[in-house]
Scaffold this active site. Sequence first.
Site, short mmCIF file in Angstrom:
data_model
loop_
_atom_site.label_atom_id
_atom_site.label_comp_id
_atom_site.label_asym_id
_atom_site.label_seq_id
_atom_site.Cartn_x
_atom_site.Cartn_y
_atom_site.Cartn_z
N HIS A 167 -46.81 92.11 19.29
CA HIS A 167 -47.08 91.94 21.01
C HIS A 167 -48.67 92.47 21.19
O HIS A 167 -49.49 92.82 21.64
CB HIS A 167 -46.37 91.95 21.70
CG HIS A 167 -45.12 91.74 22.35
ND1 HIS A 167 -43.57 91.96 22.63
CD2 HIS A 167 -45.03 90.28 22.82
CE1 HIS A 167 -43.36 91.01 22.86
NE2 HIS A 167 -43.86 89.78 23.65
N LYS A 218 -33.29 86.09 33.83
CA LYS A 218 -32.89 86.85 33.12
C LYS A 218 -32.33 88.88 33.63
O LYS A 218 -32.95 89.24 34.12
CB LYS A 218 -34.35 87.00 32.27
CG LYS A 218 -34.67 85.61 31.61
CD LYS A 218 -35.69 86.02 30.51
CE LYS A 218 -36.17 84.42 30.26
NZ LYS A 218 -37.12 85.02 28.96
N ARG A 273 -46.56 82.36 17.65
CA ARG A 273 -45.71 81.90 16.08
C ARG A 273 -45.84 80.95 15.89
O ARG A 273 -46.15 79.69 16.34
CB ARG A 273 -44.36 82.70 16.24
CG ARG A 273 -45.02 84.50 16.94
CD ARG A 273 -43.61 85.13 17.09
NE ARG A 273 -43.10 84.71 18.17
CZ ARG A 273 -42.21 84.75 18.61
NH1 ARG A 273 -40.38 84.98 17.58
NH2 ARG A 273 -41.42 83.96 20.02
N SER A 332 -39.16 89.84 20.26
CA SER A 332 -37.90 90.83 21.13
C SER A 332 -36.69 90.04 21.10
O SER A 332 -36.29 91.44 20.59
CB SER A 332 -38.76 90.86 22.49
OG SER A 332 -39.67 91.12 22.59
#
Length: 171
Positions: free
Chosen positions: A17, A41, A91, A128
């Site tokens: 990040h 979440k 990614r 993460s």
Amino acid sequence: MTIAVCPGSFDPVTAGHLDVIRRCSRFFTQVHVVVAVNAAKTPMFSEHTRVDIIRQALGGTCDNVTVASTDGLITDYCKKVGATVIVKGLRQNGDYEAELGMALVNRKLADVETLFLPADPVLEHISSSVVKDVARHGGDVTGMVPDCVIPLLERALHEEEQERQASQVGK
């Protein structure tokens, strides 16, 4: 003047990040790093803590970066600050497919374009979720996250374990 928004949950912020944020800051007049709060979440770190961690991790190295949070649509935040670009790091694990639909929705909602910035190959395996999983199993996350995250992660995992043990006692 071009203003960009670099959104994410950043739970916790990773070396990947930070790499995207720093690279992004070289291309835009202003960059708003926005901790996106998702009510669906349950993050490990509070919204306030995530904002503080990012500020601390950047350590004043990017004068044109503002760190904030929102519980609304990223496009509403973009409109509020006059941003015309959303920057997302990608990614090689399917990020493009996941992000493309959102990019198209964001363009329709706010006429904001999304720029995909490829992850540094040295960092593209870090997420993460991977950081939290490795840490939960006692692995070393040094280099995956800024140093300031490690003690906070250890404390959060300790609290998580205490809660798990307390819930076991009640059964």
